[in-house]
Design an enzyme around this catalytic site. Structure first.
Site, PDB file in Angstrom:
ATOM      1  N   CYS A  87      -1.605  23.676  66.439  1.00  0.00           N
ATOM      2  CA  CYS A  87      -1.171  24.189  65.131  1.00  0.00           C
ATOM      3  C   CYS A  87      -2.332  24.678  64.268  1.00  0.00           C
ATOM      4  O   CYS A  87      -2.163  25.612  63.480  1.00  0.00           O
ATOM      5  CB  CYS A  87      -0.336  23.157  64.379  1.00  0.00           C
ATOM      6  SG  CYS A  87      -1.180  21.624  63.983  1.00  0.00           S
ATOM      7  N   HIS A 162       0.206  18.612  60.155  1.00  0.00           N
ATOM      8  CA  HIS A 162       0.567  19.950  60.621  1.00  0.00           C
ATOM      9  C   HIS A 162      -0.084  21.011  59.737  1.00  0.00           C
ATOM     10  O   HIS A 162      -0.285  20.799  58.526  1.00  0.00           O
ATOM     11  CB  HIS A 162       2.091  20.087  60.586  1.00  0.00           C
ATOM     12  CG  HIS A 162       2.613  21.369  61.149  1.00  0.00           C
ATOM     13  ND1 HIS A 162       2.289  21.836  62.408  1.00  0.00           N
ATOM     14  CD2 HIS A 162       3.455  22.300  60.619  1.00  0.00           C
ATOM     15  CE1 HIS A 162       2.896  22.983  62.624  1.00  0.00           C
ATOM     16  NE2 HIS A 162       3.604  23.288  61.559  1.00  0.00           N
TER      17      HIS A 162
END
Length: 298
Positions: A87, A162
């Protein structure tokens, strides 16, 4: 220490991200960490090509704006995240692939962008995951581990963080999260404001939503390389017969800062474990280890 097709987790750090970008072949940009989310700070860094936001991931969190089903609409490059641990690099690519043509992407990213132009989001994500150049650049920041677990699965109690990207594309603000089905459209930027005026309240609202229970956030900006900006200002000042002393000082400081990033990255990559093991072995053989351990307890 990682299999060929695996992606490691990497540290959220502007020096790491900048070298990652350079390794992929992009020139003329770097990453700055932001400690204040206000328009004045960001405007001082102009041009700002996009923002990278790190937060604690909540699988049930609903998007704060509509998610577009047309992933290739509005001229946005959007790729699904199909590779675990990717990510950070995915957020960086989400900005780079939507940068203006003035940013030199280099052969790897230019070819990837052209090749995947008509792909859907999943195929774009798979193309990123199968790019050896991008994967090797990402995995070059793998941390040496003394023990490698072959089949370790995350516990349900493990915390997950994230990365997402915020970018302006064709007069609209988009949030690009590879775990969503498409770009999150935060609306038109408008003619009387900049995209930074639009994005700051969006991120502030997201942080404030979790302020009571979570303070671990990180925000970074992809900007034009500060050294290039300073060199351009120096050249303009020289043509105008103006003093460049202050600019030269800024350039020296910036050169030293970027060298510090490179030095830190060398240390990040170095495997200190054999040295530590041998040092402890020698201390034990010389009967000095127990005394040192006792000293640390005082």
């Amino acid at each position: 220490l990682t299999r060929v097709m695996e992606w490691t987790t990497i540290e959220s750090d502007p020096g790491v991200f900048t070298e990652l970008i350079e390794t992929m072949g992009v020139t003329g940009v770097h990453v700055e960490e932001l400690y204040s989310l206000d328009e004045e700070t960001l405007e001082a860094m102009a041009p700002v090509y996009g923002l990278i936001f790190l937060f604690k991931y909540n699988a049930g969190e609903a998007p704060s704006a509509p998610v577009s089903d047309d992933v290739n609409g509005n001229g946005v490059f959007f790729a699904s995240q199909v590779i675990q641990n990717a990510c950070a690099t995915q957020a960086i690519l989400s900005i780079l692939m939507n940068c203006p043509d003035t940013v030199a992407l280099g052969d790897t990213l230019s070819n990837l962008k052209g090749f995947t132009e008509d792909f859907d989001a999943d195929l774009k994500g798979m193309a990123i995951g199968n790019s050896e150049t991008i994967r090797d650049a990402h995995n070059s920041f793998a941390r040496p581990e003394p023990i490698v677990a072959e089949n370790s699965a995350p516990s349900k109690d493990d915390e997950a963080f994230h990365f997402v990207a915020y970018v302006p594309v064709n007069g609209r603000l988009f949030e690009l999260d590879g775990l969503k089905r498409g770009p999150i459209d935060h609306g038109e930027i408008g003619d009387t404001s900049t995209w930074l005026d639009k994005v700051c309240p969006v991120i502030r609202a997201r942080i404030e939503k979790y302020a009571a229970s979570e303070i671990r956030f990180n925000l970074m900006a992809l900007v034009r390389n500060k050294k290039d900006v300073l060199l351009e200002k120096i050249a303009n000042a020289q043509r105008a017969n103006q003093s460049t002393d202050e600019l030269q000082n800024h350039l020296t400081n910036e050169t030293e800062r970027q060298q510090t990033w490179r030095d830190e990255n060398i240390r990040r990559r170095h495997n200190y474990i054999p040295f530590m093991f041998n040092a402890l072995t020698v201390l034990a053989e010389q009967n000095k280890l127990d005394a040192l351990l006792e000293k640390t307890k005082r």
